[in-house]
Design an enzyme around this catalytic site. Sequence first.
Site, PDB file in Angstrom:
ATOM      1  N   HIS A  78      61.397   6.683  54.146  1.00 24.76           N
ATOM      2  CA  HIS A  78      62.620   7.431  53.910  1.00 24.76           C
ATOM      3  C   HIS A  78      63.210   7.054  52.556  1.00 24.76           C
ATOM      4  O   HIS A  78      62.947   5.981  52.014  1.00 24.76           O
ATOM      5  CB  HIS A  78      63.623   7.160  55.023  1.00 24.76           C
ATOM      6  N   GLU A  80      66.214   6.164  51.724  1.00 23.89           N
ATOM      7  CA  GLU A  80      67.032   4.952  51.777  1.00 23.89           C
ATOM      8  C   GLU A  80      66.145   3.705  51.741  1.00 23.89           C
ATOM      9  O   GLU A  80      66.460   2.731  51.058  1.00 23.89           O
ATOM     10  CB  GLU A  80      67.879   4.922  53.061  1.00 23.89           C
ATOM     11  N   CYS A 106      68.975   7.578  59.331  1.00 22.01           N
ATOM     12  CA  CYS A 106      68.469   7.436  60.698  1.00 22.01           C
ATOM     13  C   CYS A 106      68.687   5.992  61.159  1.00 22.01           C
ATOM     14  O   CYS A 106      69.158   5.150  60.391  1.00 22.01           O
ATOM     15  CB  CYS A 106      66.980   7.783  60.743  1.00 22.01           C
ATOM     16  N   CYS A 109      66.735   3.308  58.958  1.00 15.97           N
ATOM     17  CA  CYS A 109      67.396   3.086  57.676  1.00 15.97           C
ATOM     18  C   CYS A 109      68.743   2.404  57.861  1.00 15.97           C
ATOM     19  O   CYS A 109      69.126   1.550  57.061  1.00 15.97           O
ATOM     20  CB  CYS A 109      67.559   4.408  56.934  1.00 15.97           C
TER      21      CYS A 109
END
Length: 155
Positions: A78, A80, A106, A109
């Site tokens: 991801h 992040e 999410c 993260c």
Amino acid sequence: MNRPSWYQYFMDITHLVATRSTCLRRQVGAIVVKERNILATGYNGVPSGITHCDADGCLRVRLNVPSGERHELCRGLHAEQNAIIQAARHGINIDGATLYCTTMPCIICTKMIINAGIRKVLYSEGYADELAREMIGEAAIEVEHFTSGTGGGTP
């Protein structure tokens, strides 16, 4: 002069970072900012040196995995995660920083954001992950849904 607020400026950059994504399902960008300086950027995609999904196909599509579920069934990281990893790789202290992201983080993260010491998250699109919202709230991390024209203060 019609200058954008700092929040708008950084969120615009976050959306530009997302354009580097090779994900076939969603392009996400993230930047880590501290004292009005960009410390790290990240977009969602496979690890360096690995075949991109646009060439290899999407594993989640092949397995018919719904959005927001079974994050481990993806070849990519991801945005992040990539921003936090980039900071670590270059020895940049992000404790106390703000994370700008095109999408609400999410749960995976969120746990990384908490342990990295990030104190504020601004995002432009929601993400259906109630556990992430609960944990980020319990960690007392300030979260702001950013829409154009909001967040005109000082980051």
